[in-house]
Design a protein around this motif. Sequence first.
Motif, PDB file in Angstrom:
ATOM      1  N   UNK A  17       0.815  -1.219   0.000  1.00 51.94           N
ATOM      2  CA  UNK A  17       0.000   0.000   0.000  1.00 51.94           C
ATOM      3  C   UNK A  17       0.844   1.263   0.000  1.00 51.94           C
ATOM      4  N   UNK A  60       1.218  13.444   5.058  1.00 51.77           N
ATOM      5  CA  UNK A  60       0.660  13.324   6.410  1.00 51.77           C
ATOM      6  C   UNK A  60       0.667  11.853   6.802  1.00 51.77           C
ATOM      7  N   UNK A  76       0.195   8.948   9.827  1.00 50.62           N
ATOM      8  CA  UNK A  76      -0.298   8.573  11.153  1.00 50.62           C
ATOM      9  C   UNK A  76       0.249   7.195  11.479  1.00 50.62           C
ATOM     10  N   UNK A 116       0.293   4.587  14.840  1.00 54.71           N
ATOM     11  CA  UNK A 116      -0.041   4.353  16.258  1.00 54.71           C
ATOM     12  C   UNK A 116       0.087   2.879  16.569  1.00 54.71           C
ATOM     13  N   UNK A 120       2.245  12.006  13.047  1.00 49.99           N
ATOM     14  CA  UNK A 120       1.765  11.869  14.430  1.00 49.99           C
ATOM     15  C   UNK A 120       1.918  10.421  14.858  1.00 49.99           C
ATOM     16  N   UNK A 163      -2.715   1.483  13.814  1.00 45.23           N
ATOM     17  CA  UNK A 163      -3.223   2.502  12.885  1.00 45.23           C
ATOM     18  C   UNK A 163      -2.076   3.045  12.031  1.00 45.23           C
ATOM     19  N   UNK A 173      -1.387   4.942   8.490  1.00 53.13           N
ATOM     20  CA  UNK A 173      -1.966   5.624   7.331  1.00 53.13           C
ATOM     21  C   UNK A 173      -1.012   6.651   6.737  1.00 53.13           C
ATOM     22  N   UNK A 189      -1.095   9.913   3.842  1.00 60.76           N
ATOM     23  CA  UNK A 189      -1.869  10.764   2.939  1.00 60.76           C
ATOM     24  C   UNK A 189      -0.911  11.683   2.199  1.00 60.76           C
ATOM     25  N   UNK A 191      -4.290   8.155  -0.610  1.00 59.27           N
ATOM     26  CA  UNK A 191      -4.317   7.677   0.773  1.00 59.27           C
ATOM     27  C   UNK A 191      -3.983   6.192   0.792  1.00 59.27           C
ATOM     28  N   UNK A 192      -3.086   5.806   1.683  1.00 53.79           N
ATOM     29  CA  UNK A 192      -2.839   4.391   1.937  1.00 53.79           C
ATOM     30  C   UNK A 192      -3.419   4.081   3.307  1.00 53.79           C
ATOM     31  N   UNK A 193      -4.401   3.196   3.341  1.00 54.84           N
ATOM     32  CA  UNK A 193      -5.160   2.987   4.568  1.00 54.84           C
ATOM     33  C   UNK A 193      -4.760   1.756   5.349  1.00 54.84           C
ATOM     34  N   UNK A 194      -5.574   1.432   6.324  1.00 55.21           N
ATOM     35  CA  UNK A 194      -5.317   0.317   7.210  1.00 55.21           C
ATOM     36  C   UNK A 194      -5.801  -1.000   6.623  1.00 55.21           C
ATOM     37  N   UNK A 195      -5.325  -2.079   7.191  1.00 53.57           N
ATOM     38  CA  UNK A 195      -5.758  -3.403   6.759  1.00 53.57           C
ATOM     39  C   UNK A 195      -6.532  -4.093   7.876  1.00 53.57           C
TER      40      UNK A 195
END
Lengths: 330, 330, 330, 330
Positions: free
Chosen positions: D127, D147, D149, D151, D226, D236, D238, D240, D249-253
């Motif tokens: 991703x 951007x 993220x 976590x 962050x 988490x 991600x 952007x 955007x590369x998102x979560x799985x």
Amino acid sequence: MIDIALFGLGRIGIMHGKNLMRNKDFNLKYVYDIDKNLTKKYSKILKAGSVNNPNIIFKDKKIKAVFIASTTNTHIKFILEGVKNKKIIFCEKPLDLSIKKINKCKKKIKNLNPKIQLGFNRRYDPGHNNLKKQLLKNKIGKLEKIIITSRDPAPPTISYLKSSGGIFRDMMIHDFDLCRLYLGNDEVNEIHAFTSSFVPFYKKIKDHELAVVTMKSKKGVICVITNSRHCSFGYDQRVELFGKKGMLISGNKKENSTELFNSNQTNSQKPFLNFFIERYNDAYNIQLKELISLHKNKTKSRSTFEDGYLALKLANAAYNSLKLKKTIKV
Amino acid sequence: MIDIALFGLGRIGIMHGKNLMRNKDFNLKYVYDIDKNLTKKYSKILKAGSVNNPNIIFKDKKIKAVFIASTTNTHIKFILEGVKNKKIIFCEKPLDLSIKKINKCKKKIKNLNPKIQLGFNRRYDPGHNNLKKQLLKNKIGKLEKIIITSRDPAPPTISYLKSSGGIFRDMMIHDFDLCRLYLGNDEVNEIHAFTSSFVPFYKKIKDHELAVVTMKSKKGVICVITNSRHCSFGYDQRVELFGKKGMLISGNKKENSTELFNSNQTNSQKPFLNFFIERYNDAYNIQLKELISLHKNKTKSRSTFEDGYLALKLANAAYNSLKLKKTIKV
Amino acid sequence: MIDIALFGLGRIGIMHGKNLMRNKDFNLKYVYDIDKNLTKKYSKILKAGSVNNPNIIFKDKKIKAVFIASTTNTHIKFILEGVKNKKIIFCEKPLDLSIKKINKCKKKIKNLNPKIQLGFNRRYDPGHNNLKKQLLKNKIGKLEKIIITSRDPAPPTISYLKSSGGIFRDMMIHDFDLCRLYLGNDEVNEIHAFTSSFVPFYKKIKDHELAVVTMKSKKGVICVITNSRHCSFGYDQRVELFGKKGMLISGNKKENSTELFNSNQTNSQKPFLNFFIERYNDAYNIQLKELISLHKNKTKSRSTFEDGYLALKLANAAYNSLKLKKTIKV
Amino acid sequence: MIDIALFGLGRIGIMHGKNLMRNKDFNLKYVYDIDKNLTKKYSKILKAGSVNNPNIIFKDKKIKAVFIASTTNTHIKFILEGVKNKKIIFCEKPLDLSIKKINKCKKKIKNLNPKIQLGFNRRYDPGHNNLKKQLLKNKIGKLEKIIITSRDPAPPTISYLKSSGGIFRDMMIHDFDLCRLYLGNDEVNEIHAFTSSFVPFYKKIKDHELAVVTMKSKKGVICVITNSRHCSFGYDQRVELFGKKGMLISGNKKENSTELFNSNQTNSQKPFLNFFIERYNDAYNIQLKELISLHKNKTKSRSTFEDGYLALKLANAAYNSLKLKKTIKV
């Protein structure tokens, strides 16, 4: 029906005028702009009386409320006149560009029981406001981070930009205010800013195309705000609240919920609603309902003069950080 | 390591062969196809022995399991041989096209304690299987409706289609089986079918490009299955369970979770995973794990000979409905 | 402002009354219901005149349009009177339960240049209508399948149900009409129906709680409609169009775009908008705009008397299929 | 099959060991940990030889590659030995906590043609890597904002934290590296950091629970990272990317694509995949494939010693900003 008058017939003033015209609870009695031709033109379009002297409005006893959407440097003057004449006031952001001037006004109206609603439309947005409600219901536990994205589809006119007060006071002021909404009785303690411009024009007028501000509150909450003056895919308006127990996201709105699937892609949706008129349409209606409640003394405003003042202080601190290349204590 | 042999080196056989080759728990000892050249070619590619007489496999005591992916009309024969020789059996769907032949086989193997896993890969898919788990946990209350969408990205070869047994027995048989999985101890009572073909070729070979089947169970659950032999946006595999208290959806999978936003669109994602090899990759691994458990007598198969038999009966009933233009009692 | 009168003050009539009252383009001059107390009560609430004799409305020359939301068996009578008196007519679905009666009416009004808008609100929904537009733009190529899901959050009152004409004529009639919208100049050729009821009450009144209808058009398009009288997660309204080149989906609407993430779940959103008043709110406004255009002779209705007639024929054919347990030729 | 040895049997070392054991292209010949009991225990579990003297590994000519997952302060020593003995090297991040030590090493290995792959797994994630590809294809035009993220679901052990080098060097180092990946031939010019801790423990060990870093590149790209040491809803991860023409955007799985709808909510999905082992499982396999390519001299590493060095410099600059409460020039 509440008799109301509108000051200022720029982009945002015209939008408010049209909302008022369509609303069965308001009678738009007068419109006023410093440009007499504009006043004439829009008095017809908005089916309202045309006034070239604001005092006529302030002295008309039937007028219960005034909508101030004129240029920023006239806001304080009209607020003062309005409050003295017992009008309910809606005032667009920012209150003014001078903290000193605002402070003076604050003192003067203090004992006049002012009823003022600031134009912080995001506070009235059902999505963004739902986040506040969920937060108060403890759905994500203790708040730890606020992340706000706000991107305009396209920059305003050059003339607007030149007198706007700059990206922090004109645009990010909404996001400073939103942070304050979610922080509740906590307060911003430290702030830092970066900006950037890819189109040279912004440097010429000493403004910025992109901006990112980070802040830390007294209780340790971290806030991140990113702004852009352009956005190819519409008006990008998002809030993310991260807490001990979970996360809340308020997302974008689209014209409809259709999706296209073909050999190149899946789940392709429409661009976001184009701009504030469409995106915050619900918010504007809720603001008007609050004005009626203010008139009936049934409520306090969700967005006050004080909120306008404190958001501006954050905007000024951001400029300070930019200039001094430092973390600024607020 | 379990010594295993593979029958059939068509598209699906080769896929199973590669999975077995990569899996450290299995030793692919032999491959066999009726086409000797294929056998030779793939014995090299899959690093397995090449066998031209299936009996060598059945008589090899070290072979614990056989994978039957040969043409449909050989399944029963190989199952019988396998069961007699105490092999664990994996057999691709459909079992056979003749209910009579299956019934005979059923009787013959009844007392031989057969260990057979049918190739109903959807039962092993983590998403589709999670729906069954949630259903059993009463997450949506009493089940009322099952809606299954299954669309292949592109039709198989003409030669495959001609001997496939038709869309109901070859393709929808997976969905008949899935309905049975969710129905649990309930049973299909009535069935109706429509088909359609937009490419004339399908009519020539007396098959169908699209099909929709509706069924009603004894307890009143309504099932809807729609199939298509083509799908421009990938392998569309979805299940929706609707119940008294809620709904569960098992959706499609994509290669990654990236989204593109531009002036034409937002949230545009990649097409779905191309086909069963990718989409049901996890399922195939779980099937292999079950084979090991079957070998160790630790479990029963999630997908049995009986399941193969009952799904075929539904496929046949669908053809009946089509022919008689009637609701058919199963 | 167009002077208008409203017939019928049930659930849907009251909704239309409120929409009319809020709309600055209409003056709701009269309301009428067979129940005089209702008429009295709502004439106050809706700030309209109260009338106990419908003829007063038909004979009032100033009345340009009538809204027929009274019980189904009065529709034809009021349509006839309205057309004779040159009123523009909005009529709720279904037109009537008798094809014969509708046919008679058809002949009578044929030469009177009737302006009638049927209450098929889905045709005016921006999402569902966008699918039609995309289809016409050839975004998914040749249409092959239509799949419509429509579930009410909760059943109407018993008294409503008893005189509703049953699930096919009262509820699925919207979906029959939507299929016709997407089919364009193609026509439904064959139809089949299944129904089911988990609450015994429905059998008592000879109605059904759930229904699924499959249809095949002359050109081979397959249509699937599933309906439910209950839905725990809101008003579920979805359309999926599958074509040679792609797929279009029109999805549900929610009050806002907020999502909750916690240790149990991610992306949790609000239930769908509760019911037609909220879900099709935009549609109702667009319908009113069309009435104004009809008044100005600027347009034809998107939803005609003929549409009402043809949708009812499909509903009747569905009952026929259910009774005869057969595929019915329309 | 490539003979390989593993240094370090902590959480991440064990994970790598299991991946190597399962992979048919590698033969895990030796494992080594400073704790002899661990070495013994895991040599059995991972079916590898147990070695108490690292030199045995370096001197074994058959060993082609070494996996360095031991404590950070041993990385440089093992890299040097490995490079001298012509081993291909995989080394976990960070390279070391001392820039000086890394610089010395850099000079020593310069002329030895080192083949080193740094453990920056995100570079290998399908991703996140797809975003880089789309960027290079100009899908979003000129890059303006990054951007990120990141976590973790839960903090590591206290003993780990104490020797980790702190949140910027241990955790955010991945995100510094990702920014560098997307920036390409652009470079970070300025940096600012805020941190916060809601659990008092972090202050005791002079580390931080949350961190946000903003950076500005030479070309004006703004980066926001962050981090959080806890996240109730999973891991988490991600990214952007915002550009002149669009956004990626590369998102979560998630474990599977199922959704639950009930009276409280809709579209409720499972928490994100729990942690790096699951989330970056594909990435780890791609890393192993690259090691084989490195062995065959077919490629250069996607993630080099230099990348490790430059990411650490950003981490150090972040600490500097925190200490001096200033924007730091890198």
